[in-house]
Design an enzyme around this catalytic site. Structure first.
Site, mmCIF file in Angstrom:
data_model
loop_
_atom_site.group_PDB
_atom_site.id
_atom_site.type_symbol
_atom_site.label_atom_id
_atom_site.label_comp_id
_atom_site.label_asym_id
_atom_site.label_seq_id
_atom_site.Cartn_x
_atom_site.Cartn_y
_atom_site.Cartn_z
ATOM 1 N N SER A 128 0.800 -7.998 -4.270
ATOM 2 C CA SER A 128 1.987 -8.807 -4.534
ATOM 3 C C SER A 128 1.637 -10.268 -4.319
ATOM 4 C CB SER A 128 3.108 -8.403 -3.572
ATOM 5 O OG SER A 128 4.199 -9.298 -3.644
ATOM 6 N N TYR A 181 6.524 -6.775 4.846
ATOM 7 C CA TYR A 181 6.054 -6.552 3.469
ATOM 8 C C TYR A 181 4.814 -7.404 3.186
ATOM 9 C CZ TYR A 181 6.305 -6.018 -1.621
ATOM 10 O OH TYR A 181 6.015 -5.738 -2.936
#
Length: 237
Positions: free
Chosen positions: A177, A190
């Site tokens: 990501s 995350y």
């Protein structure tokens, strides 16, 4: 002083990687990279029951790949399976798998080997996000983020990489990501897990090169915020 130097170093590493990626993109715009033929390849996608995983499954179906779909959401995964069949995939296999559980990953992986064959393209896409401030996030959710977003990559690599090495043919795809490159507010768990996934995939790539293993390719993808339902309420401003 030391903390400022450390921050500056991190910034330079981030800018350096961004510049390399930008230059690669410009080069491939001028000189297009030959498209890989994935017809007949056995492609395993984790987190295939929705979002990016479903999108990837449909793309590979159009390209004639054999699809192996993993998701903890059985209903969503079956929907993807139906869509993929309608899109023309030669063969599709759907498995309910909790990627946060090592033994579950190993068990379903053995099932795939027996029922489908050697996976030649592994796409670690499954991911979860809490979207909470670090101190407001319960311990079990912090652990779950690492179990799904990072540790699952360890167990799937252990399961499928040996056959790729033996066959001298395989492609490892890590869906990291943008949050695996820089910190983001309310995404501490995350970001940390995606940093870990990026670092792991990059290290295995270097290992395969150092060991002169033939036919093993690696791709690391760092998407921006996407409307998949995971980042409900998140904004870029």
């Amino acid at each position: 002083m030391a903390s400022n130097l450390k921050s500056a170093k991190k910034l330079m590493v981030f800018l350096g990687k961004s510049m390399i990626a930008f230059l690669e993109t410009m080069i491939f715009i001028i000189i297009p990279r030959p498209r890989k033929n994935v017809a007949g390849e056995i492609v395993l996608i984790t987190g295939s029951g929705s979002g990016l995983g479903r999108f990837l499954a449909l793309k590979f179906a159009h390209l004639g790949s054999v699809l192996v779909l993993w998701d903890i959401n059985e209903e969503g995964n079956e929907d993807t399976c139906r869509m993929v069949r309608e899109a023309g995939a030669p063969r599709v296999y759907a498995y309910t798998c909790d990627c946060s559980q090592k033994e579950n990953v190993y068990r379903v992986a053995e099932q795939v080997k027996k029922e489908v064959g050697d996976v030649s393209i592994l796409i670690n896409n499954a991911g979860i996000v809490t979207g909470k401030s670090f101190l407001d996030c319960p311990d079990e959710l912090l652990e779950k983020a690492f179990d799904v977003n990072f540790k699952a990559h360890l167990w799937t690599y252990k399961s499928f990489l040996p056959a790729m090495i033996a066959n001298e043919h395989g492609h490892l795809v890590c869906i990291s990501s943008l949050a695996g490159l820089t910190g983001i507010n309310k995404l501490a768990d995350y970001c940390a897990s995606k940093f870990a996934a990026f670092g792991f995939a990059e290290s295995v790539f270097i290992e395969t090169m150092a060991q002169k293993l033939k036919g093993i390719k690696t791709t690391i993808v760092c998407p921006f915020l996407m409307k998949t339902g995971m980042f409900e309420g998140c904004s870029t401003v």
